[in-house]
Scaffold this active site. Sequence first.
Site, PDB file in Angstrom:
ATOM      1  N   GLY A  33       6.177  -2.456   3.755  1.00 15.98           N
ATOM      2  CA  GLY A  33       6.641  -2.024   2.442  1.00 15.98           C
ATOM      3  C   GLY A  33       7.127  -0.598   2.458  1.00 15.98           C
ATOM      4  O   GLY A  33       7.288   0.004   3.520  1.00 15.98           O
ATOM      5  N   ASN A  34       7.384  -0.064   1.268  1.00 18.14           N
ATOM      6  CA  ASN A  34       7.852   1.316   1.162  1.00 18.14           C
ATOM      7  C   ASN A  34       7.234   1.971  -0.081  1.00 18.14           C
ATOM      8  O   ASN A  34       6.518   1.330  -0.832  1.00 18.14           O
ATOM      9  CB  ASN A  34       9.379   1.364   1.136  1.00 18.14           C
ATOM     10  CG  ASN A  34       9.937   0.648  -0.068  1.00 18.14           C
ATOM     11  OD1 ASN A  34       9.794   1.094  -1.196  1.00 18.14           O
ATOM     12  ND2 ASN A  34      10.570  -0.499   0.164  1.00 18.14           N
ATOM     13  N   ARG A  35       7.535   3.229  -0.265  1.00 19.56           N
ATOM     14  CA  ARG A  35       6.836   4.024  -1.279  1.00 19.56           C
ATOM     15  C   ARG A  35       7.536   4.076  -2.630  1.00 19.56           C
ATOM     16  O   ARG A  35       7.205   4.913  -3.462  1.00 19.56           O
ATOM     17  CB  ARG A  35       6.678   5.469  -0.783  1.00 19.56           C
ATOM     18  CG  ARG A  35       5.804   5.604   0.426  1.00 19.56           C
ATOM     19  CD  ARG A  35       5.576   7.078   0.750  1.00 19.56           C
ATOM     20  NE  ARG A  35       4.941   7.248   2.047  1.00 19.56           N
ATOM     21  CZ  ARG A  35       3.642   7.052   2.252  1.00 19.56           C
ATOM     22  NH1 ARG A  35       2.854   6.703   1.262  1.00 19.56           N
ATOM     23  NH2 ARG A  35       3.154   7.224   3.467  1.00 19.56           N
TER      24      ARG A  35
END
Length: 228
Positions: A33-35
């Site tokens: 995932g990412n932020r």
Amino acid sequence: LARGPLGRDLAGRHVVVSAGGTREALDPVRFLGNRSSGIQGYALARTAVARGARVTLVSANVGLPDPAGATVVRVESAEQMRSAVLEAAGNADAVVMAAAVADFRPAEYRDAKIKKVAGAGPEPIHLVKNPDILAELGARPHPGQVVVGFAAETHDVLANGREKLARKGADLLVVNQVGEDLTFGRPDNAAVVLAAEGDPVEVPRGPKEDLADVVWDLVVARLKPISG
Ligand code: CTP
Ligand code: CA
């Protein structure tokens, strides 16, 4: 540049906004995932509702309340986001891709949780490329639709932004500098909006709503008149 909200200048329009960050599943309990927090995309949805638009918000893994008046479609992965965005885009006047879409996903999904094996090291994770949703829209399946991308760059911000705007075929690209907590999860943002046709617009640091309104100003200026 005149700044919104200037009344209901998106009345009669359907706009699609993507928000958040996709998750690419490895197994039933793990993902890449990412932020991305989704704050900017949700601000775009709220401001578009305020300006009279019918809004479809395609939301990936965002922990924020639904914006009143928007239709929220929840997705998890890039492929799900692609389906939802392309379906909603079919009759949209504008699409704004504010979501952080994972460039890659695990080549294979394991139906059962991946386990450690005694004495063995970790297995490598093989990745494959995800579809580029913005580039698909930038290839103009819907002539006249205004297509907007976002780019987060850590270096050579303007040069990378220009190249990306051209490569994606977008009308507008909102470029922010990331790194050192400059953007992610913060309520404010500074950006420059690059245009395929027109001068860049610098947006000073301020609430993500203000940047959203600048984006809608630039979109409104590019919309074809409503025929009827
Ligand atoms: N985007 C997309 N589909 C992807 C990747 C990105 O629609 N598979 C969209 C994002 O929503 C954003 C824009 O493209 O609006 C730019 O994303 P970015 O990650 O900056 O661009 P990339 O082409 O993936 O370039 P980079 O190698 O810098 O990540
Ligand atoms: Ca990317």
